[in-house]
Motif scaffolding. Structure first.
Motif, PDB file in Angstrom:
ATOM      1  N   ASN A 174      44.564  22.403  38.550  1.00 61.99           N
ATOM      2  CA  ASN A 174      44.308  23.506  39.486  1.00 61.99           C
ATOM      3  C   ASN A 174      45.321  24.643  39.366  1.00 61.99           C
ATOM      4  N   ALA A 175      46.122  24.619  38.321  1.00 56.82           N
ATOM      5  CA  ALA A 175      47.180  25.622  38.166  1.00 56.82           C
ATOM      6  C   ALA A 175      46.630  27.043  38.138  1.00 56.82           C
ATOM      7  N   TRP A 176      45.538  27.244  37.420  1.00 51.79           N
ATOM      8  CA  TRP A 176      44.996  28.602  37.291  1.00 51.79           C
ATOM      9  C   TRP A 176      44.385  29.093  38.593  1.00 51.79           C
ATOM     10  N   ILE A 177      43.865  28.188  39.406  1.00 50.97           N
ATOM     11  CA  ILE A 177      43.366  28.588  40.732  1.00 50.97           C
ATOM     12  C   ILE A 177      44.540  29.064  41.584  1.00 50.97           C
ATOM     13  N   PHE A 178      45.640  28.324  41.486  1.00 55.04           N
ATOM     14  CA  PHE A 178      46.858  28.686  42.219  1.00 55.04           C
ATOM     15  C   PHE A 178      47.359  30.066  41.776  1.00 55.04           C
ATOM     16  N   ILE A 179      47.388  30.306  40.470  1.00 57.00           N
ATOM     17  CA  ILE A 179      47.832  31.596  39.933  1.00 57.00           C
ATOM     18  C   ILE A 179      46.890  32.712  40.381  1.00 57.00           C
ATOM     19  N   LEU A 180      45.584  32.452  40.346  1.00 56.02           N
ATOM     20  CA  LEU A 180      44.597  33.457  40.747  1.00 56.02           C
ATOM     21  C   LEU A 180      44.778  33.854  42.213  1.00 56.02           C
ATOM     22  N   ILE A 181      45.035  32.869  43.067  1.00 61.09           N
ATOM     23  CA  ILE A 181      45.277  33.157  44.487  1.00 61.09           C
ATOM     24  C   ILE A 181      46.447  34.114  44.642  1.00 61.09           C
ATOM     25  N   ASN A 182      47.498  33.883  43.866  1.00 56.37           N
ATOM     26  CA  ASN A 182      48.678  34.735  43.957  1.00 56.37           C
ATOM     27  C   ASN A 182      48.429  36.137  43.398  1.00 56.37           C
ATOM     28  N   ILE A 183      47.625  36.244  42.358  1.00 47.48           N
ATOM     29  CA  ILE A 183      47.276  37.561  41.803  1.00 47.48           C
ATOM     30  C   ILE A 183      46.471  38.363  42.813  1.00 47.48           C
ATOM     31  N   ILE A 184      45.515  37.698  43.491  1.00 45.43           N
ATOM     32  CA  ILE A 184      44.727  38.370  44.529  1.00 45.43           C
ATOM     33  C   ILE A 184      45.631  38.828  45.670  1.00 45.43           C
ATOM     34  N   THR A 185      46.641  38.019  45.986  1.00 48.03           N
ATOM     35  CA  THR A 185      47.603  38.387  47.039  1.00 48.03           C
ATOM     36  C   THR A 185      48.307  39.689  46.692  1.00 48.03           C
ATOM     37  N   VAL A 186      48.758  39.814  45.453  1.00 54.72           N
ATOM     38  CA  VAL A 186      49.449  41.036  45.025  1.00 54.72           C
ATOM     39  C   VAL A 186      48.498  42.232  45.051  1.00 54.72           C
ATOM     40  N   ALA A 187      47.243  42.005  44.664  1.00 57.75           N
ATOM     41  CA  ALA A 187      46.254  43.091  44.710  1.00 57.75           C
ATOM     42  C   ALA A 187      46.037  43.561  46.148  1.00 57.75           C
ATOM     43  N   ALA A 188      45.970  42.622  47.080  1.00 57.32           N
ATOM     44  CA  ALA A 188      45.793  42.975  48.495  1.00 57.32           C
ATOM     45  C   ALA A 188      47.006  43.751  49.018  1.00 57.32           C
ATOM     46  N   VAL A 189      48.190  43.322  48.616  1.00 57.22           N
ATOM     47  CA  VAL A 189      49.421  44.034  48.999  1.00 57.22           C
ATOM     48  C   VAL A 189      49.393  45.458  48.448  1.00 57.22           C
ATOM     49  N   GLY A 190      48.939  45.602  47.220  1.00 55.61           N
ATOM     50  CA  GLY A 190      48.860  46.933  46.612  1.00 55.61           C
ATOM     51  C   GLY A 190      47.924  47.867  47.361  1.00 55.61           C
ATOM     52  N   VAL A 191      46.770  47.336  47.779  1.00 53.56           N
ATOM     53  CA  VAL A 191      45.805  48.138  48.544  1.00 53.56           C
ATOM     54  C   VAL A 191      46.410  48.556  49.884  1.00 53.56           C
ATOM     55  N   ALA A 192      46.991  47.599  50.598  1.00 49.68           N
ATOM     56  CA  ALA A 192      47.600  47.907  51.898  1.00 49.68           C
ATOM     57  C   ALA A 192      48.731  48.927  51.750  1.00 49.68           C
ATOM     58  N   GLY A 193      49.543  48.760  50.712  1.00 54.48           N
ATOM     59  CA  GLY A 193      50.647  49.687  50.482  1.00 54.48           C
ATOM     60  C   GLY A 193      50.170  51.083  50.139  1.00 54.48           C
ATOM     61  N   HIS A 194      49.124  51.173  49.315  1.00 53.65           N
ATOM     62  CA  HIS A 194      48.573  52.478  48.944  1.00 53.65           C
ATOM     63  C   HIS A 194      48.036  53.220  50.170  1.00 53.65           C
ATOM     64  N   LEU A 195      47.278  52.512  51.007  1.00 47.66           N
ATOM     65  CA  LEU A 195      46.708  53.136  52.198  1.00 47.66           C
ATOM     66  C   LEU A 195      47.812  53.524  53.188  1.00 47.66           C
ATOM     67  N   GLY A 196      48.831  52.673  53.308  1.00 43.27           N
ATOM     68  CA  GLY A 196      49.958  52.996  54.189  1.00 43.27           C
ATOM     69  C   GLY A 196      50.701  54.232  53.715  1.00 43.27           C
ATOM     70  N   GLY A 197      50.900  54.317  52.409  1.00 36.45           N
ATOM     71  CA  GLY A 197      51.571  55.504  51.851  1.00 36.45           C
ATOM     72  C   GLY A 197      50.751  56.764  52.064  1.00 36.45           C
ATOM     73  N   LYS A 198      49.444  56.644  51.978  1.00 34.85           N
ATOM     74  CA  LYS A 198      48.568  57.795  52.204  1.00 34.85           C
ATOM     75  C   LYS A 198      48.677  58.302  53.630  1.00 34.85           C
ATOM     76  N   LEU A 199      48.790  57.369  54.576  1.00 34.88           N
ATOM     77  CA  LEU A 199      48.941  57.752  55.994  1.00 34.88           C
ATOM     78  C   LEU A 199      50.294  58.398  56.247  1.00 34.88           C
ATOM     79  N   VAL A 200      51.331  57.875  55.599  1.00 43.44           N
ATOM     80  CA  VAL A 200      52.678  58.399  55.835  1.00 43.44           C
ATOM     81  C   VAL A 200      52.867  59.766  55.192  1.00 43.44           C
ATOM     82  N   PHE A 201      52.449  59.892  53.917  1.00 40.14           N
ATOM     83  CA  PHE A 201      52.717  61.126  53.190  1.00 40.14           C
ATOM     84  C   PHE A 201      51.586  62.142  53.257  1.00 40.14           C
ATOM     85  N   LYS A 202      50.392  61.695  53.696  1.00 43.26           N
ATOM     86  CA  LYS A 202      49.245  62.578  53.923  1.00 43.26           C
ATOM     87  C   LYS A 202      48.881  63.399  52.684  1.00 43.26           C
ATOM     88  N   ASP A 203      48.866  62.745  51.533  1.00 42.31           N
ATOM     89  CA  ASP A 203      48.392  63.430  50.320  1.00 42.31           C
ATOM     90  C   ASP A 203      47.706  62.437  49.381  1.00 42.31           C
TER      91      ASP A 203
END
Length: 204
Positions: free
Chosen positions: A175-204
């Motif tokens: 199940n190692a690759w399932i574990f790795i995939l879960i973590n990759i999806i986690t980073v992708a979700a963090v990236g989306v949240a961070g991008h949207l947060g930055g858009k709200l803060v910097f308004k551009d």
């Protein structure tokens, strides 16, 4: 030319009509209010002293005072850098541990993940607080996506944490690759949240 301001994120728009949707927080045109150009405060040098005495602020007490201070001093944008910065390192360490079969790398990943799990409650709390106080609990597409991304991040972080805690040899199992995939999806979700947060803060 008329000047319009978003009542949610304070974005300024110049034109005869407000935009159909706010480019920052995605609220509709009805959330825009027409304002005078002169009412927009000019950016002053940081060390410039006011020529008039400021009006006395409304006194807050107890938790409300603490909440106001957290928003004033940008507690959420600052604290969110902990999971946003550490989680990519965690994933890289998990992958390196899988590829090179180094147990020390998986342990290093888990130790870093512990810091993320510890930081997440404060990050989520300050995020919800800022959403309620600063953005009036607006539920536009931007905020829905940000909340969804944050929820996915928290859930998957806890799954990874508990899974490794129960089975430290997960990376040497089928199940190692399932574990790795879960973590990759986690980073992708963090990236989306961070991008949207930055858009709200910097308004551009």
């Amino acid at each position: 030319m008329k000047v319009w301001q978003c009542s949610v994120c304070k974005y300024i728009h110049r034109g005869e009509k407000p935009p159909e949707k706010c480019p920052i927080c995605n609220v509709s045109a009805r959330k825009f209010k027409e304002i005078d150009e002169a009412s927009i405060p000019e950016k002053k040098p940081k060390r410039e002293k006011p020529t008039t005495k400021p009006e006395p602020a409304i006194q807050e007490s107890g938790l409300e005072r603490i909440y106001s201070l957290l928003i004033k001093h940008h507690a959420h944008p600052v604290s969110v850098h902990t999971p946003n910065g550490i989680l990519p390192v965690v994933v890289l360490l998990w992958i390196a541990a899988l590829v090179f079969s180094y147990d020390i790398l998986s342990k290093a990943a888990f130790i870093n993940l512990i810091f993320v799990v510890i930081a997440l409650p404060f990050v989520i709390f300050t995020g919800v607080l800022e959403w309620k106080k600063k953005y009036n609990s607006a539920l536009t597409k931007v905020f829905k996506l940000k909340i969804l991304a944050a929820t996915i991040t928290c859930v998957l972080c806890l799954i990874s944490f508990i899974w490794y805690l129960i089975n430290p040899d997960i990376l040497s199992s089928p199940n190692a690759w399932i574990f790795i995939l879960i973590n990759i999806i986690t980073v992708a979700a963090v990236g989306v949240a961070g991008h949207l947060g930055g858009k709200l803060v910097f308004k551009d």
